[in-house]
Motif scaffolding. Structure first.
Motif, short mmCIF file in Angstrom:
data_model
loop_
_atom_site.label_atom_id
_atom_site.label_comp_id
_atom_site.label_asym_id
_atom_site.label_seq_id
_atom_site.Cartn_x
_atom_site.Cartn_y
_atom_site.Cartn_z
N GLU A 227 43.52 52.33 40.36
CA GLU A 227 43.12 52.28 41.40
C GLU A 227 42.53 51.35 42.25
N GLU A 228 43.07 51.19 43.84
CA GLU A 228 42.32 50.05 44.62
C GLU A 228 42.64 51.03 45.85
N VAL A 229 41.23 50.82 45.93
CA VAL A 229 41.04 51.71 47.21
C VAL A 229 40.46 50.59 48.34
N ASP A 230 39.85 50.78 49.51
CA ASP A 230 39.41 49.82 49.77
C ASP A 230 38.68 48.40 49.94
N GLY A 231 39.35 47.58 49.10
CA GLY A 231 39.03 46.15 48.36
C GLY A 231 38.47 46.43 46.87
N TYR A 232 38.33 48.08 46.64
CA TYR A 232 37.74 48.21 44.77
C TYR A 232 38.94 48.31 43.23
N LEU A 233 38.39 47.53 43.12
CA LEU A 233 39.34 48.11 42.45
C LEU A 233 38.96 49.13 41.12
N LEU A 234 39.01 50.05 40.67
CA LEU A 234 38.18 51.74 40.47
C LEU A 234 39.42 51.67 38.58
N VAL A 235 38.44 51.87 37.62
CA VAL A 235 38.93 51.84 36.33
C VAL A 235 38.03 52.34 35.67
N HIS A 236 38.86 53.21 33.82
CA HIS A 236 37.27 53.61 34.25
C HIS A 236 36.47 52.46 33.10
N SER A 237 37.21 51.59 32.41
CA SER A 237 36.95 51.14 30.80
C SER A 237 36.80 49.52 31.77
N ASP A 238 36.00 48.51 31.14
CA ASP A 238 34.85 47.77 31.61
C ASP A 238 35.96 46.45 30.26
N THR A 239 37.27 46.49 30.50
CA THR A 239 38.14 45.72 29.81
C THR A 239 39.65 45.48 29.72
N THR A 240 40.17 44.27 29.16
CA THR A 240 41.31 43.72 30.34
C THR A 240 42.89 43.92 29.46
N ALA A 241 42.09 44.77 29.19
CA ALA A 241 43.65 45.54 27.84
C ALA A 241 44.40 46.87 29.16
N GLY A 246 50.97 46.76 32.19
CA GLY A 246 52.09 46.39 33.09
C GLY A 246 51.00 45.48 34.31
N ASP A 247 51.68 44.80 35.15
CA ASP A 247 51.27 43.58 35.97
C ASP A 247 51.20 44.21 37.47
N SER A 248 51.53 45.35 37.71
CA SER A 248 50.92 46.04 38.56
C SER A 248 49.97 48.19 38.60
N ILE A 249 49.59 47.74 39.07
CA ILE A 249 48.89 49.19 39.34
C ILE A 249 50.26 50.12 39.68
N GLU A 250 51.41 50.54 40.08
CA GLU A 250 51.82 51.42 39.67
C GLU A 250 52.61 51.43 38.31
N ALA A 251 52.97 50.23 37.32
CA ALA A 251 53.12 49.82 36.32
C ALA A 251 51.75 50.56 35.41
N ARG A 291 38.11 38.47 37.60
CA ARG A 291 39.52 37.88 38.58
C ARG A 291 40.77 37.87 37.82
N SER A 292 40.69 37.70 36.39
CA SER A 292 42.70 38.38 35.69
C SER A 292 42.30 39.82 36.56
N LEU A 293 41.99 40.69 36.64
CA LEU A 293 42.40 42.13 37.18
C LEU A 293 42.44 41.95 37.82
N LEU A 294 41.83 41.57 39.03
CA LEU A 294 41.69 41.37 40.23
C LEU A 294 42.94 40.72 41.06
N ASP A 295 43.09 39.56 41.00
CA ASP A 295 44.42 38.64 40.75
C ASP A 295 45.38 39.24 40.38
N THR A 296 45.52 40.28 39.38
CA THR A 296 47.11 40.89 38.69
C THR A 296 46.65 42.29 39.76
N TYR A 297 46.14 43.07 40.15
CA TYR A 297 46.30 44.13 41.05
C TYR A 297 45.47 44.61 42.20
N GLY A 298 45.04 43.56 42.60
CA GLY A 298 44.26 43.16 43.52
C GLY A 298 42.61 43.59 43.74
N GLY A 299 42.65 43.43 45.07
CA GLY A 299 40.73 44.03 45.11
C GLY A 299 40.21 42.52 45.54
#
Length: 362
Positions: A227-241, A246-251, A291-299
């Motif tokens: 999820e992306e909230v207030d410019g923060y990309l929230l994930v559980h794992s510190d991975t690029t997996a 998908g190339d969007s949060i929804e996907a 950056r690869s995650l932020l560029d793809t999903y935002g934040g």
């Protein structure tokens, strides 16, 4: 923990603790699989690997030590903090919670300290927004109690105009798999494995499995992964997996839910395996991975749990559990050129269960 077949930073490993403690009931039989009926004989744990453990197997050999009930940190009950400050208009303050792993009392104390719940454990933060970053069960004594609390707070927060939401962690996938697939063999990439064996080796608690009900399973299966909230990309794992799904949060969220819904043991295992990857943001090239995650999903910054801060700092807790020798965690760890915020304070290592408001005070 097996990192999986990743590339670049995904292959980073952490040192193995000599004292990897496995629950005492690891060789017991039990009604863990959903297909078990009265009168059925459930094979012993060792039968999950009829040909013996293959070299290099288990998603846990580099995972964290199991803390049993007797090792649980005793947290004094603090007076409830002042309720979270309420804005004059607009969305309420944003809070995030790191890995809980069944440490119910520590979670209650941390939520009270931040003014999110009252002395009776009820939501008192009005329109505040609270995100759990996943991993509610395993290792600690009351994972199901933690899930019940989060579900209740979600309803209470919504009634007050705020919200309490949660992300999917690798331990949610593991518990789902252990319940659904039990001893069903899966292709682990290093030989035959089973969800039940992996769950036990990752600190699965029999008391959690005994109390696990359909509504818990349905709730876990519907959790979002990103999820992306207030410019923060929230994930559980510190991975690029996540980029594999998908190339969007929804996907990503749709793909994860569809994978769980298809109920294919090998597919869910592969999802679990990828969610166990870690340390992508820690070393050289870590900022680029963020950056690869932020560029793809935002934040503009990523916030994650999963990898305990002592591990990210190259520290571990005591192997013998002596009082006063655990890791010292004061708060979240900001790293990767300031782009990543780690929230797993290492509560399973006698560290700290972190609940913090974003943006951080520092």
């Amino acid at each position: 923990m097996t990192q999986g077949a990743g590339q670049g930073p995904e292959t980073e490993r952490t040192a193995t603790l000599r004292d990897f403690r496995v629950p005492g009931y690891v060789n017991e039989t039990g009604p863990y699989a959903p297909s078990t009926h009265p009168g059925d004989v459930v094979p012993p744990f060792d039968d999950a690997y009829p040909e013996g453990h293959p070299d290099g197997y288990t998603p846990t050999q580099r995972d964290l030590p199991v803390i049993n009930r007797g090792d649980t940190l005793q947290v004094p009950v603090e007076p409830a903090g002042a309720p979270a400050a309420q804005p004059a208009d607009g969305p309420g303050p944003l809070y995030v919670v790191g890995d809980v792993h069944g440490y119910f009392d520590e979670l209650m104390a941390a939520l009270r300290e931040q003014g999110l719940i009252d002395a009776d454990g009820h939501w008192c933060a009005g329109v505040a927004r609270l995100w759990f970053l996943g991993d509610f069960t395993d290792r600690g004594p009351d994972g199901i109690g933690v899930i019940d609390l989060v579900m209740r707070l979600s309803a209470e927060a919504a009634a007050a105009g705020g919200y309490c939401k949660a992300l999917m962690g690798n331990h949610e996938l593991l518990l789902l798999g252990a319940k659904r697939f039990g001893d069903t063999p899966v292709n682990s990439g290093a030989g035959t494995a089973t969800f039940q064996a992996a769950w036990l080796l990752n600190g699965g608690q029999k008391t959690d499995m005994d109390r696990l009900q359909d509504h818990h399973l349905q709730w876990m299966a519907r959790l979002d992964a990103v999820e992306e909230v207030d410019g923060y990309l929230l994930v559980h794992s510190d991975t690029t997996a996540y980029l594999d799904y998908g190339d969007s949060i929804e996907a990503v969220n749709d793909t994860v839910r569809e994978t769980i819904t298809r109920n294919d043991a090998d597919e869910v295992w592969d999802l679990f395996r990828k969610f166990t990857k870690r340390f992508s943001f820690r070393d050289e090239g870590g900022a680029d991975a963020v950056r690869s995650l932020l560029d793809t999903y935002g934040g503009t910054r990523i916030v994650h749990g999963h990898s305990p801060i002592p591990y990210l700092l190259g520290e571990v807790g005591s192997e013998e559990g002596e009082e006063g020798t655990g890791p010292v965690v004061e708060g979240p760890h900001v790293y990767a050129d300031g782009l990543a915020i780690a929230m797993d304070g290492g509560v399973t290592m006698a560290g700290k269960l972190l609940v913090r408001q974003l943006p951080l005070n520092t």
